[in-house]
Design a protein around this motif. Structure first.
Motif, PDB file in Angstrom:
ATOM      1  N   PHE A 248       0.950  -1.154  -0.710  1.00  0.00           N
ATOM      2  CA  PHE A 248      -0.184   0.351   0.173  1.00  0.00           C
ATOM      3  C   PHE A 248       0.653   1.522  -0.058  1.00  0.00           C
ATOM      4  CE2 PHE A 248      -2.771   3.252   1.592  1.00  0.00           C
ATOM      5  CZ  PHE A 248      -3.973   3.375   1.167  1.00  0.00           C
ATOM      6  N   ILE A 249       0.163   1.992  -0.894  1.00  0.00           N
ATOM      7  CA  ILE A 249       1.400   3.337  -0.730  1.00  0.00           C
ATOM      8  C   ILE A 249       0.607   4.167  -0.294  1.00  0.00           C
ATOM      9  CG2 ILE A 249       2.966   4.668  -2.607  1.00  0.00           C
ATOM     10  CD1 ILE A 249       3.693   2.157  -4.675  1.00  0.00           C
ATOM     11  N   ASN A 250       1.292   4.923   0.991  1.00  0.00           N
ATOM     12  CA  ASN A 250       0.600   6.357   0.947  1.00  0.00           C
ATOM     13  C   ASN A 250       1.345   7.351   1.275  1.00  0.00           C
ATOM     14  OD1 ASN A 250       0.671   8.084   3.678  1.00  0.00           O
ATOM     15  ND2 ASN A 250      -1.324   7.015   3.715  1.00  0.00           N
ATOM     16  N   TYR A 251       0.290   8.288   0.263  1.00  0.00           N
ATOM     17  CA  TYR A 251       1.521   9.900  -0.220  1.00  0.00           C
ATOM     18  C   TYR A 251       0.052  10.968   0.539  1.00  0.00           C
ATOM     19  CZ  TYR A 251      -1.704   9.449  -3.831  1.00  0.00           C
ATOM     20  OH  TYR A 251      -2.554   9.432  -4.629  1.00  0.00           O
ATOM     21  N   ARG A 252       0.732  11.790   0.306  1.00  0.00           N
ATOM     22  CA  ARG A 252      -0.437  13.365   0.543  1.00  0.00           C
ATOM     23  C   ARG A 252       0.054  14.322  -0.738  1.00  0.00           C
ATOM     24  NH1 ARG A 252      -3.290  15.915   4.478  1.00  0.00           N
ATOM     25  NH2 ARG A 252      -2.013  14.549   6.136  1.00  0.00           N
ATOM     26  N   THR A 253      -1.456  14.945  -1.573  1.00  0.00           N
ATOM     27  CA  THR A 253      -1.392  15.389  -3.078  1.00  0.00           C
ATOM     28  C   THR A 253      -0.584  16.310  -2.151  1.00  0.00           C
ATOM     29  OG1 THR A 253      -3.497  14.074  -3.517  1.00  0.00           O
ATOM     30  CG2 THR A 253      -2.717  16.635  -4.865  1.00  0.00           C
TER      31      THR A 253
ATOM     32  N   ASN B 199       4.696  20.233   7.292  1.00  0.00           N
ATOM     33  CA  ASN B 199       3.471  21.831   7.058  1.00  0.00           C
ATOM     34  C   ASN B 199       2.288  21.726   7.321  1.00  0.00           C
ATOM     35  OD1 ASN B 199       6.028  23.130   7.155  1.00  0.00           O
ATOM     36  ND2 ASN B 199       6.875  23.156   4.840  1.00  0.00           N
ATOM     37  N   PHE B 200       1.580  20.577   6.599  1.00  0.00           N
ATOM     38  CA  PHE B 200       0.615  19.791   6.871  1.00  0.00           C
ATOM     39  C   PHE B 200      -0.483  19.919   8.537  1.00  0.00           C
ATOM     40  CE2 PHE B 200       1.479  19.384   2.361  1.00  0.00           C
ATOM     41  CZ  PHE B 200       0.493  19.539   1.958  1.00  0.00           C
ATOM     42  N   ARG B 201       0.432  21.032   9.083  1.00  0.00           N
ATOM     43  CA  ARG B 201       0.033  20.334  10.218  1.00  0.00           C
ATOM     44  C   ARG B 201      -1.427  20.226  10.746  1.00  0.00           C
ATOM     45  NH1 ARG B 201       2.855  18.860  15.022  1.00  0.00           N
ATOM     46  NH2 ARG B 201       1.873  19.064  16.684  1.00  0.00           N
ATOM     47  N   THR B 202      -2.629  21.074  10.206  1.00  0.00           N
ATOM     48  CA  THR B 202      -3.664  20.729  11.080  1.00  0.00           C
ATOM     49  C   THR B 202      -4.847  20.572  10.206  1.00  0.00           C
ATOM     50  OG1 THR B 202      -3.563  23.625  10.337  1.00  0.00           O
ATOM     51  CG2 THR B 202      -5.594  22.701  10.255  1.00  0.00           C
ATOM     52  N   ARG B 203      -4.085  19.710   8.601  1.00  0.00           N
ATOM     53  CA  ARG B 203      -4.966  18.351   8.566  1.00  0.00           C
ATOM     54  C   ARG B 203      -4.888  17.031   8.989  1.00  0.00           C
ATOM     55  NH1 ARG B 203      -4.322  18.494   1.670  1.00  0.00           N
ATOM     56  NH2 ARG B 203      -5.113  20.272   1.379  1.00  0.00           N
ATOM     57  N   LEU B 204      -3.291  16.846   9.619  1.00  0.00           N
ATOM     58  CA  LEU B 204      -2.346  16.427  10.262  1.00  0.00           C
ATOM     59  C   LEU B 204      -3.030  16.233  11.899  1.00  0.00           C
ATOM     60  CD1 LEU B 204       1.260  16.066   9.515  1.00  0.00           C
ATOM     61  CD2 LEU B 204      -0.885  14.357   8.657  1.00  0.00           C
ATOM     62  N   GLU B 205      -3.796  16.563  11.857  1.00  0.00           N
ATOM     63  CA  GLU B 205      -4.379  16.958  14.133  1.00  0.00           C
ATOM     64  C   GLU B 205      -6.204  16.716  13.346  1.00  0.00           C
ATOM     65  OE1 GLU B 205      -3.430  17.360  15.972  1.00  0.00           O
ATOM     66  OE2 GLU B 205      -1.062  18.309  15.718  1.00  0.00           O
TER      67      GLU B 205
ATOM     68  N   ASP C 233      -8.525  13.675   8.362  1.00  0.00           N
ATOM     69  CA  ASP C 233      -7.362  13.483   7.378  1.00  0.00           C
ATOM     70  C   ASP C 233      -7.158  12.179   6.552  1.00  0.00           C
ATOM     71  OD1 ASP C 233      -5.236  14.535   5.732  1.00  0.00           O
ATOM     72  OD2 ASP C 233      -3.979  13.706   6.952  1.00  0.00           O
ATOM     73  N   TRP C 234      -7.666  11.239   5.722  1.00  0.00           N
ATOM     74  CA  TRP C 234      -6.793  10.598   4.815  1.00  0.00           C
ATOM     75  C   TRP C 234      -5.220   9.925   5.062  1.00  0.00           C
ATOM     76  CZ3 TRP C 234     -10.262   5.860   4.158  1.00  0.00           C
ATOM     77  CH2 TRP C 234     -11.627   6.776   4.194  1.00  0.00           C
ATOM     78  N   VAL C 235      -4.826  10.731   4.763  1.00  0.00           N
ATOM     79  CA  VAL C 235      -3.237  10.217   4.803  1.00  0.00           C
ATOM     80  C   VAL C 235      -2.990   9.879   6.261  1.00  0.00           C
ATOM     81  CG1 VAL C 235      -0.537  10.665   4.673  1.00  0.00           C
ATOM     82  CG2 VAL C 235      -2.718  12.286   3.247  1.00  0.00           C
ATOM     83  N   ARG C 236      -4.013  10.686   7.904  1.00  0.00           N
ATOM     84  CA  ARG C 236      -3.070  10.318   8.644  1.00  0.00           C
ATOM     85  C   ARG C 236      -4.486   9.091   8.559  1.00  0.00           C
ATOM     86  NH1 ARG C 236      -5.057  13.688  13.857  1.00  0.00           N
ATOM     87  NH2 ARG C 236      -5.758  11.891  15.496  1.00  0.00           N
ATOM     88  N   LYS C 237      -5.682   8.971   7.918  1.00  0.00           N
ATOM     89  CA  LYS C 237      -6.193   7.756   8.997  1.00  0.00           C
ATOM     90  C   LYS C 237      -5.887   6.847   7.802  1.00  0.00           C
ATOM     91  CE  LYS C 237     -11.190   8.418   8.423  1.00  0.00           C
ATOM     92  NZ  LYS C 237     -12.713   8.251   7.730  1.00  0.00           N
TER      93      LYS C 237
END
Length: 245
Positions: free
Chosen positions: A5-10, A70-76, A80-84
């Motif tokens: 599975f390859i996890n990444y952020r656009t 730097n995408f800290r708001t999303r990580l929190e 957020d699907w990267v985090r999920k």
């Protein structure tokens, strides 16, 4: 299928994710690497497909680019699907390998991560240098072959490398792949396969008994055995995103 599975952020790692999907699919066959923008078909429920793919994967590659934290708001954000996806891998005890994308990307710090993702900082990572993508894709492919039992490595048959009938041990790679091999024609020694054809030391024949064609830009054609071979080397030729992640 989709063991990897390859996890990444656009916006931070999608190019490397695409390179890995292409390289791993070429080496192990289509369908073994899950990449959201390519693996989810139109009309399919992508939330269910994503989580199902994480649960049945054998290895989870988390692409960490220089702007990842730097995408800290999303990580929190728990939604957020990267985090999920990462949390799902942790919960299902799928081995997670952080891939540090680019020379400017440092190892993660627990202080920069939300509590749910702090485990990422403790995991051994692997570097991906965008200036040497071929070697990096090969290195990660080697790691996947070690971590995922049963993956069929198709690179040997396609590139003329020794098949499972011979004894081959990888000893590293510098602008190519270095192997030590012994086949029925004798001790070959060290063979380095790069983009401009193979270089080898030893007394044996690196291609047992018959013809061989290898390389891309620097192609080598060999006919016959070590003592009566006809060879010719050709010269070099010039030459949707699915969702907001």
């Amino acid at each position: 299928m989709s063991e990897i599975f390859i996890n990444y952020r656009t916006g931070d790692g999608e190019k490397t994710a695409a390179l890995l999907r292409q390289g791993l699919s070429h080496r192990f066959g289509p369908g073994h690497a899950f990449h959201a923008s390519q693996s989810i078909v139109p009309g399919e429920s992508w939330p269910e497909r994503l989580l199902a793919a994480v649960r049945r994967s054998s290895v989870f590659l988390a692409i960490i680019g220089p702007d990842w934290t730097n995408f800290r708001t999303r990580l929190e954000d728990p939604e957020d699907w990267v985090r999920k996806e990462i949390e799902e891998a942790f919960e299902c005890e799928v081995p997670v390998v952080p891939v540090l994308d680019g020379r400017k990307t440092s190892r993660l710090s627990r202080a920069d991560l939300p509590h749910a993702l702090q485990r990422l900082a403790d995991l051994q990572s692997i570097a991906f240098d965008s200036s040497d993508t071929e070697v990096c894709v090969a290195r990660i492919g080697d790691l996947m072959a070690d971590l995922v039992p049963g993956l069929e490595d198709r690179s040997g048959a396609e590139t003329g490398m020794p098949t499972p009938g011979s004894v081959t041990n990888s000893i590293g790679a510098v602008h190519g792949t270095a192997v030590q091999s012994r086949d029925f024609s004798g001790d070959v020694g060290t063979v380095v396969k790069g983009t401009h054809g193979p270089v080898h030391t030893g007394s044996g024949n690196i291609y047992s008994h018959s013809r061989h064609v290898s390389g891309r830009d620097g192609m080598t054609y060999s006919e016959g055995d070590h003592h009566g071979a006809v060879q010719h080397q050709f010269g070099e030729r010039d030459g949707h995103e699915d969702k907001d992640r």
